[in-house]
Structures are given as C-alpha cells and as structure tokens.
Design a protein around this motif. Structure first.
Motif, PDB file in Angstrom:
ATOM      1  N   ALA A 125       0.906  -1.106   0.401  1.00  0.00           N
ATOM      2  CA  ALA A 125       0.348  -0.294   0.259  1.00  0.00           C
ATOM      3  C   ALA A 125       0.432   1.113   0.218  1.00  0.00           C
ATOM      4  CB  ALA A 125      -0.434   0.124   1.099  1.00  0.00           C
ATOM      5  N   ASP A 149      -3.512  -6.852   2.812  1.00  0.00           N
ATOM      6  CA  ASP A 149      -4.936  -5.933   3.177  1.00  0.00           C
ATOM      7  C   ASP A 149      -5.281  -4.483   2.951  1.00  0.00           C
ATOM      8  OD1 ASP A 149      -5.315  -3.388   4.434  1.00  0.00           O
ATOM      9  OD2 ASP A 149      -4.147  -2.838   6.369  1.00  0.00           O
ATOM     10  N   THR A 151      -8.354  -3.434   3.162  1.00  0.00           N
ATOM     11  CA  THR A 151      -8.382  -1.947   2.656  1.00  0.00           C
ATOM     12  C   THR A 151      -8.148  -0.839   2.226  1.00  0.00           C
ATOM     13  OG1 THR A 151     -10.590  -3.141   4.855  1.00  0.00           O
ATOM     14  CG2 THR A 151     -10.220  -0.278   4.694  1.00  0.00           C
ATOM     15  N   ASP A 152      -6.180  -0.678   3.124  1.00  0.00           N
ATOM     16  CA  ASP A 152      -5.584   0.292   3.281  1.00  0.00           C
ATOM     17  C   ASP A 152      -5.285   0.266   1.413  1.00  0.00           C
ATOM     18  OD1 ASP A 152      -5.356   0.632   5.322  1.00  0.00           O
ATOM     19  OD2 ASP A 152      -3.141  -0.507   5.431  1.00  0.00           O
ATOM     20  N   ARG A 154      -7.117  -0.041  -1.041  1.00  0.00           N
ATOM     21  CA  ARG A 154      -7.978   0.422  -2.063  1.00  0.00           C
ATOM     22  C   ARG A 154      -8.097   1.596  -1.596  1.00  0.00           C
ATOM     23  NH1 ARG A 154     -10.860   0.202  -6.818  1.00  0.00           N
ATOM     24  NH2 ARG A 154      -9.202   1.880  -6.774  1.00  0.00           N
ATOM     25  N   THR A 155      -7.443   2.133  -0.294  1.00  0.00           N
ATOM     26  CA  THR A 155      -7.299   3.494   0.048  1.00  0.00           C
ATOM     27  C   THR A 155      -6.748   4.176  -0.987  1.00  0.00           C
ATOM     28  OG1 THR A 155      -8.090   2.960   2.017  1.00  0.00           O
ATOM     29  CG2 THR A 155      -7.289   5.099   1.626  1.00  0.00           C
ATOM     30  N   ALA A 156      -5.168   3.431  -0.685  1.00  0.00           N
ATOM     31  CA  ALA A 156      -4.114   4.081  -1.883  1.00  0.00           C
ATOM     32  C   ALA A 156      -4.617   3.819  -3.429  1.00  0.00           C
ATOM     33  CB  ALA A 156      -2.578   2.906  -1.101  1.00  0.00           C
ATOM     34  N   THR A 157      -5.246   2.993  -3.640  1.00  0.00           N
ATOM     35  CA  THR A 157      -5.146   3.004  -5.205  1.00  0.00           C
ATOM     36  C   THR A 157      -6.461   4.116  -6.116  1.00  0.00           C
ATOM     37  OG1 THR A 157      -6.491   1.386  -4.878  1.00  0.00           O
ATOM     38  CG2 THR A 157      -4.368   0.688  -5.281  1.00  0.00           C
ATOM     39  N   ARG A 158      -7.042   4.554  -4.933  1.00  0.00           N
ATOM     40  CA  ARG A 158      -8.434   5.759  -5.120  1.00  0.00           C
ATOM     41  C   ARG A 158      -7.167   7.097  -5.399  1.00  0.00           C
ATOM     42  NH1 ARG A 158     -13.106   2.916  -1.997  1.00  0.00           N
ATOM     43  NH2 ARG A 158     -14.055   2.322  -3.508  1.00  0.00           N
ATOM     44  N   ALA A 159      -6.706   6.676  -3.765  1.00  0.00           N
ATOM     45  CA  ALA A 159      -5.658   7.860  -3.165  1.00  0.00           C
ATOM     46  C   ALA A 159      -4.473   8.573  -5.002  1.00  0.00           C
ATOM     47  CB  ALA A 159      -4.305   7.978  -2.295  1.00  0.00           C
ATOM     48  N   HIS A 180     -15.068  -6.626  -0.107  1.00  0.00           N
ATOM     49  CA  HIS A 180     -14.108  -5.990  -0.758  1.00  0.00           C
ATOM     50  C   HIS A 180     -14.292  -6.180  -2.053  1.00  0.00           C
ATOM     51  CE1 HIS A 180     -11.078  -6.191   3.259  1.00  0.00           C
ATOM     52  NE2 HIS A 180     -11.845  -7.216   2.843  1.00  0.00           N
ATOM     53  N   ALA A 183     -15.729  -3.208  -4.127  1.00  0.00           N
ATOM     54  CA  ALA A 183     -14.712  -2.101  -3.936  1.00  0.00           C
ATOM     55  C   ALA A 183     -13.424  -2.155  -5.040  1.00  0.00           C
ATOM     56  CB  ALA A 183     -14.199  -1.379  -2.649  1.00  0.00           C
TER      57      ALA A 183
END
Length: 353
Positions: A125, A149, A151-152, A154-159, A180, A183
């Motif tokens: 991530a 992880d 969740t982390d 997905r957050t990182a790729t979206r960012a 998961h 998303a």
C-alpha cells in the motif's frame, strides 16, 4: 456449521490438509458430473448444463457480494490477468508483491512494455505512487497464507488513481470476500480450492463503472460473449453481451455442473461459519507448533500455515496418510471445513515423532 452435512458430502480417505492445492469435491458435485458425462456418452440433450453455468455464476456473485452482471466465467486466472494486461497502455506501471503467484502477474511481465515493480507484501500500500496504473495482489498468498491489507490498498489506489486487481483463489470460500470485491476494479478466482469445485471453473468480476468496463476489450471473446449467444455462432459477434458475460470463456460444462452444486453447498454452510471453523483449526496447529519448538511464517487470520525447513518431511507425511505441500522448503498445511481437531493433532503427533 452443519457438521453432519459436511460429513455426508466430503469423505476424505486421508488426513487431508492440502486445500491450498486443491479442495475436496462434495458428493453432490461428483454425482452431477457423473450424470453429465453419462448424458454425453448416451447422446442425450445437455442444454441443462448451460443452466448450471448461469446458476454457478449467480452463486459466486452472491458469495462475493456483487451483482451477477459483473461476473464472467472461464477456466483460468491467467487468462483474466492477460485480459487486464492487454488493456493497459504502453509504459504503465504495475505494482506487485514479492513471491506473488505466477498466474496473477506473469501476463504483465510477458507484454514487455509495462513497468512491473515488485515490493514486499507488507509495503504494498505504501508503495503505490503517482503514475502507478494497477496493483495486482492475491488476497491470501499461496506460498504461506499471508493476507493482503485490501482496505489499505483500496485507499491507496484511489488516492493515486490506480486500479486494484485481486486474485481471490486462496480466499474465496473462507475469506470475507464480500467486504472487498465490490470495491475492487477486478477480481479473479479459481474455484477448485476453498470453494471445493472441480478444476475448470473460474470466475472474474469485471469493473462496476461503465468507463472502466468499456475500456476492457474482450480480446478472446467467442460466441458465448454475444448478447444472444446462440445467434452469435457464425461470423463476427455483432452485439457483445451488455454484462460481464462478454468476458466469458466457452465453458467446460462438466466442471460447471459440479461447480453449481459445490457453490450451493458453500452458501448453505455459510462462508462466515466456514471461516470460524478453519481459523480455529489453524490456530490450534500454530499453538501445537509452538509447543514443539517450531515457528511458522506469520499469517494471522489465515487457514494456511507454512513452517520453514519442514518441507523435507512432506513425503514421509504423505506415506503416513497425511497430505500437505512442500513450498520452497516450507511445510504448508491448509485447514478447511472437512477437517477436524483430530486431523490437527494427528499432524502434530507425526511432527513430534
């Protein structure tokens, strides 16, 4: 979990602790496959086998928590990795974990014009950066059971505007995939491991947004990719399926006859209950290893347990009727719904001898 139902459906002849290689078939799947083969042998109509494909597709969609319109059926994870690889622009960066399973990443390498960057799983991530086009990762690592992880990630790729591709082959059936999959941009999974289907059944979850969906070209699409398959048998397919069925591979009907029944059983037993059962057995094994002075590769929350330097004992354990895998010198045990505490204790006794 209904243990009586499990005992009626799964009948291991060994102490089978090798689901990470291949799951056991339930009786209902084997019966359906035999019936399909007899029908083919006798020349009877097999139209119902195409219904089995659709029922299996719908069951996997429910297990993954996505609309059935996002699910394609095929026979190989590598094929769907190749589909994603073909859609990437020249020079795109693909981020992957060290030691990742080949089917999840090899098509990105063989293109030759992509930048494939490899980092440790634990730092995946944090390694996503501007310019990363795609992260490809297994939800649970084949070699040692470590869990990504998601969740982390997905957050990182979206960012950073990157896409996320999850290989759920070592997860679907016990992992909370429904938390998961919806998303993620892409998910692929074999079904012959933790979903206890026959080999030859694979599922792919296509993007949920129209732009990403249309950007994925069905380069291997045949007649089954048509909106009306039986009207798409000759000449170019004039209208692709409006759902993820445009990414279907012509199905191995006998495999899907079994898969339909296996997935129905997994749904009935309940992935959450299966997860609790599997993890309890894995934790029992980890505790027993500690008492014997062995330390497995850390994989908390996973039913896959790999023990360094014990892979050399795999053959002797096989001769004793205990089935496991030797992966890179590690002894890999994997615990699933048809296993019992007695199976764990038998393995520990054999390791202590």
């Amino acid at each position: 979990m209904d243990t009586d139902l499990v005992r009626a459906e799964y009948t291991p002849a060994t102490t089978y602790l090798n689901t990470a290689s291949s799951g056991l078939l339930p009786a209902r799947a084997a019966d359906a496959m035999r019936d399909a083969i007899v029908a083919m042998t006798e020349g009877r109509p097999i139209d119902s086998l195409f219904t089995d494909v659709e029922e299996a597709r719908a069951a996997f969609a429910r297990i993954a928590g996505v609309p059935v319109t996002r699910v394609a059926t095929g026979a190989s994870v590598a094929l769907y990795t190749g589909l994603i690889a073909a859609a990437l622009p020249e020079g795109a960066e693909v981020l992957v974990a060290e030691g990742e399973f080949s089917s999840t990443i090899n098509p990105f390498h063989v293109r030759g014009d992509l930048k494939v960057r490899t980092v440790p799983l634990e730092g995946l991530a944090e390694a996503v950066r501007p310019g990363t086009a795609l992260v490809a990762v297994s939800a649970a690592q084949s070699a040692d059971g470590r869990i990504a992880d998601l969740t982390d990630l997905r957050t990182a790729t979206r960012a950073h505007g990157a896409r996320l591709y999850i290989d759920a082959s070592q997860a679907a059936g016990w992992f909370p995939l429904a938390e998961h999959a919806a998303a993620a941009d892409y998910v692929a999974s074999v079904a012959f491991k933790w979903l206890t289907c026959p080999r030859g059944a694979v599922f792919f979850i296509a993007p949920g947004d129209d732009r990403s969906f249309e950007a994925l070209t069905p380069v291997f699409g045949g007649w089954v990719a048509g909106e009306r398959p039986w009207d798409s048998c000759y000449g170019p397919v004039t209208e692709l399926a409006r759902s993820a069925r445009r990414f279907d591979e012509t199905p191995g009907l006998v495999a899907y006859a079994g898969a339909r029944r296996s997935l129905a059983l997994i749904e009935k037993l309940g992935p959450q209950d299966i997860r609790a059962h599997d993890l309890a057995l894995a934790d029992r094994f980890r505790a027993g290893l500690a008492s014997l002075g062995h330390e497995p590769i850390p994989s908390p929350g996973s039913p896959i347990v790999s023990v360094p330097e014990l892979g050399v004992r795999q053959q002797r354990l096989h001769e004793a009727g205990i089935e496991l895998s030797n992966r890179a010198g590690n002894l890999r045990a994997s615990f699933h719904l048809y296993n019992t505490p007695h199976d764990v204790d038998r393995l520990l006794d054999a390791l202590s001898a």
